[in-house]
Write an enzyme that holds these catalytic residues in place. Structure first.
Site, PDB file in Angstrom:
ATOM      1  N   GLU A  73      51.388 109.298 -35.845  1.00 20.99           N
ATOM      2  CA  GLU A  73      51.707 110.617 -35.301  1.00 20.99           C
ATOM      3  C   GLU A  73      53.070 111.107 -35.779  1.00 20.99           C
ATOM      4  O   GLU A  73      53.223 112.269 -36.177  1.00 20.99           O
ATOM      5  CB  GLU A  73      51.661 110.557 -33.762  1.00 20.99           C
ATOM      6  CG  GLU A  73      52.144 111.817 -33.064  1.00 20.99           C
ATOM      7  CD  GLU A  73      51.248 113.018 -33.294  1.00 20.99           C
ATOM      8  OE1 GLU A  73      51.635 114.117 -32.871  1.00 20.99           O
ATOM      9  OE2 GLU A  73      50.183 112.873 -33.918  1.00 20.99           O
ATOM     10  N   HIS A  76      53.191 112.145 -39.469  1.00 21.54           N
ATOM     11  CA  HIS A  76      52.626 113.492 -39.615  1.00 21.54           C
ATOM     12  C   HIS A  76      53.662 114.551 -39.249  1.00 21.54           C
ATOM     13  O   HIS A  76      53.785 115.580 -39.935  1.00 21.54           O
ATOM     14  CB  HIS A  76      51.383 113.621 -38.730  1.00 21.54           C
ATOM     15  CG  HIS A  76      50.694 114.937 -38.853  1.00 21.54           C
ATOM     16  ND1 HIS A  76      50.574 115.813 -37.804  1.00 21.54           N
ATOM     17  CD2 HIS A  76      50.104 115.547 -39.917  1.00 21.54           C
ATOM     18  CE1 HIS A  76      49.940 116.898 -38.208  1.00 21.54           C
ATOM     19  NE2 HIS A  76      49.635 116.764 -39.485  1.00 21.54           N
ATOM     20  N   HIS A 138      45.143 124.628 -34.634  1.00 16.83           N
ATOM     21  CA  HIS A 138      46.148 123.940 -35.450  1.00 16.83           C
ATOM     22  C   HIS A 138      45.598 123.667 -36.852  1.00 16.83           C
ATOM     23  O   HIS A 138      46.309 123.836 -37.856  1.00 16.83           O
ATOM     24  CB  HIS A 138      46.535 122.627 -34.760  1.00 16.83           C
ATOM     25  CG  HIS A 138      47.773 121.987 -35.306  1.00 16.83           C
ATOM     26  ND1 HIS A 138      48.911 122.694 -35.619  1.00 16.83           N
ATOM     27  CD2 HIS A 138      48.060 120.690 -35.602  1.00 16.83           C
ATOM     28  CE1 HIS A 138      49.838 121.870 -36.074  1.00 16.83           C
ATOM     29  NE2 HIS A 138      49.332 120.652 -36.082  1.00 16.83           N
ATOM     30  N   HIS A 245      27.099 123.238 -36.985  1.00 19.31           N
ATOM     31  CA  HIS A 245      27.844 122.898 -38.204  1.00 19.31           C
ATOM     32  C   HIS A 245      26.884 122.693 -39.380  1.00 19.31           C
ATOM     33  O   HIS A 245      27.149 123.131 -40.500  1.00 19.31           O
ATOM     34  CB  HIS A 245      28.670 121.639 -37.959  1.00 19.31           C
ATOM     35  CG  HIS A 245      29.511 121.217 -39.125  1.00 19.31           C
ATOM     36  ND1 HIS A 245      30.310 122.086 -39.828  1.00 19.31           N
ATOM     37  CD2 HIS A 245      29.680 120.015 -39.731  1.00 19.31           C
ATOM     38  CE1 HIS A 245      30.931 121.455 -40.801  1.00 19.31           C
ATOM     39  NE2 HIS A 245      30.564 120.191 -40.766  1.00 19.31           N
ATOM     40  N   HIS A 303      35.845 113.681 -46.145  1.00 23.86           N
ATOM     41  CA  HIS A 303      35.122 114.931 -45.894  1.00 23.86           C
ATOM     42  C   HIS A 303      36.108 116.060 -45.585  1.00 23.86           C
ATOM     43  O   HIS A 303      35.916 117.204 -46.016  1.00 23.86           O
ATOM     44  CB  HIS A 303      34.151 114.723 -44.738  1.00 23.86           C
ATOM     45  CG  HIS A 303      33.136 115.811 -44.591  1.00 23.86           C
ATOM     46  ND1 HIS A 303      32.393 116.296 -45.642  1.00 23.86           N
ATOM     47  CD2 HIS A 303      32.731 116.518 -43.495  1.00 23.86           C
ATOM     48  CE1 HIS A 303      31.571 117.250 -45.210  1.00 23.86           C
ATOM     49  NE2 HIS A 303      31.760 117.399 -43.917  1.00 23.86           N
TER      50      HIS A 303
END
Length: 345
Positions: A73, A76, A138, A245, A303
């Site tokens: 975290e 990032h 986000h 999706h 992906h």
């Protein structure tokens, strides 16, 4: 100007890394590895917060906090913070070179606002405990930053434009919009942990139209894993998210293949058509593999990376294409022809 170009390339590469690494953080359940913001238990790094992290992990070993998750975290956040500084530098350089025709200083300045909003969304992602709407927003903000930086870089480096018939250019614009919508659907699927709601392909739970709860699936203002009224999100709702999706992928993929066909038949755009076909084929293959193999972390992250590549390819194609202009005097000739026809009548 050379510094401006270099800054754009570095920022573009870093944005791609931030978006993909953010997906890795989310998919490895490390989004709450540090439960406060912008530090970790009020400290600058997990190393400095080691005692608090150890205590929290000991109290709840299956919880979201551990040293590895905290480092994911915070790395990032460090990367995103560096990107924010780079974008400030880009905006400053764009303002300094604003008279140059290759510099879109207004867009470069607007990126500052995008980054500020991204920072707030990053904060709320943690403080509001991974609400799907915030996490998806986000992701959208990160991809918006990526797309704008790509457009600025293409302009700054003087990438040649190509004139195509208006229909071909309109198809490229529609393909971009559908791809953007499909990426949003993918983000919604990931943030709601609905990727495994359908474990077979091409059917879902043995059906081409599975039982699904679309109302609760796409209710935006709710907690993670909950409906708007506080009940647990059902399998039918998760199925609705996943199946939407897939249907979105079918629609977007069809239009993208049509764009590949159009580009591959014209001199000057054949390479773009082949690049788009390669990126699309890879992304479709990764999507199918994720379902078939059960969403291994590496394939799931790949992906997400594939979506980044497709977005960049579509930005490149849409930047290069512009509609053919009518020849000078064509409008006047049409008017003269119409007047002669009326006079004859």
């Amino acid at each position: 100007m050379p510094l401006y170009r270099r800054l754009l390339l570095v920022a573009l590469a870093l944005t791609a890394v931030v978006v993909v690494f953010g997906a890795y953080v989310r998919l490895s359940d490390a989004g709450l590895g540090c439960p406060d913001w912008p530090g970790c238990y009020g400290q600058i790094s997990p190393h400095h917060a080691a005692e608090d992290i150890s205590a929290t992990h000991a109290a709840n070993p299956q919880g979201p906090v551990s040293a590895p998750k905290a480092w994911k975290e915070m790395i990032h956040r460090y990367l995103a913070g560096t990107l924010g500084l780079l974008i400030l530098a880009i905006a400053a350089q764009a303002w300094r070179c604003r008279s140059h025709p290759a510099v879109a200083w207004r867009i470069a300045s607007a990126l500052i606002a995008v980054v500020v909003v991204q920072g707030l969304l990053g904060k709320w992602t943690v403080t509001l405990l991974l609400k799907p709407a915030i996490v998806t927003a986000h992701l959208i903000g990160g991809l918006t930053t990526l797309g704008l930086l790509a457009w600025l870089a293409l302009r700054a480096h003087g990438v040649a434009r190509l004139e195509l018939p208006r229909g071909a250019v309109a198809l490229a614009r529609v393909a971009f919009v559908l791809l953007a919508g499909q990426i949003v659907l993918g983000g919604w699927t990931s943030t709601n942990y609905a990727a495994l709601a359908c474990a077979d392909f091409p059917t879902c739970q043995g059906s081409l139209w599975p039982a699904a709860d679309y109302l609760n699936a796409f209710h935006v203002v709710r907690e993670l894993g909950m409906t708007a009224d506080g009940q647990s999100l059902s399998l039918a709702a998760l199925t609705a998210i996943h199946w939407a999706h897939r249907l979105g992928a079918l629609l977007a993929g069809t239009v993208l293949l049509a764009l590949v066909w159009v580009l591959s038949r014209r001199q000057g755009t054949q390479a773009a058509g082949f690049v788009l076909l390669g990126a699309l084929s890879l992304q479709i293959g990764l999507g199918i593999a994720n379902v078939a193999i059960g969403l291994p972390l590496a394939l799931a992250v790949a992906h997400n990376a594939g979506a980044v590549v497709l977005l960049l390819v579509l930005v490149w194609i849409n930047y290069r294409l512009r509609a053919m202009q009518a020849p000078a005097g064509a409008g006047r000739r049409r008017d003269d022809y119409a007047r002669r026809e009326n006079a004859f009548a």
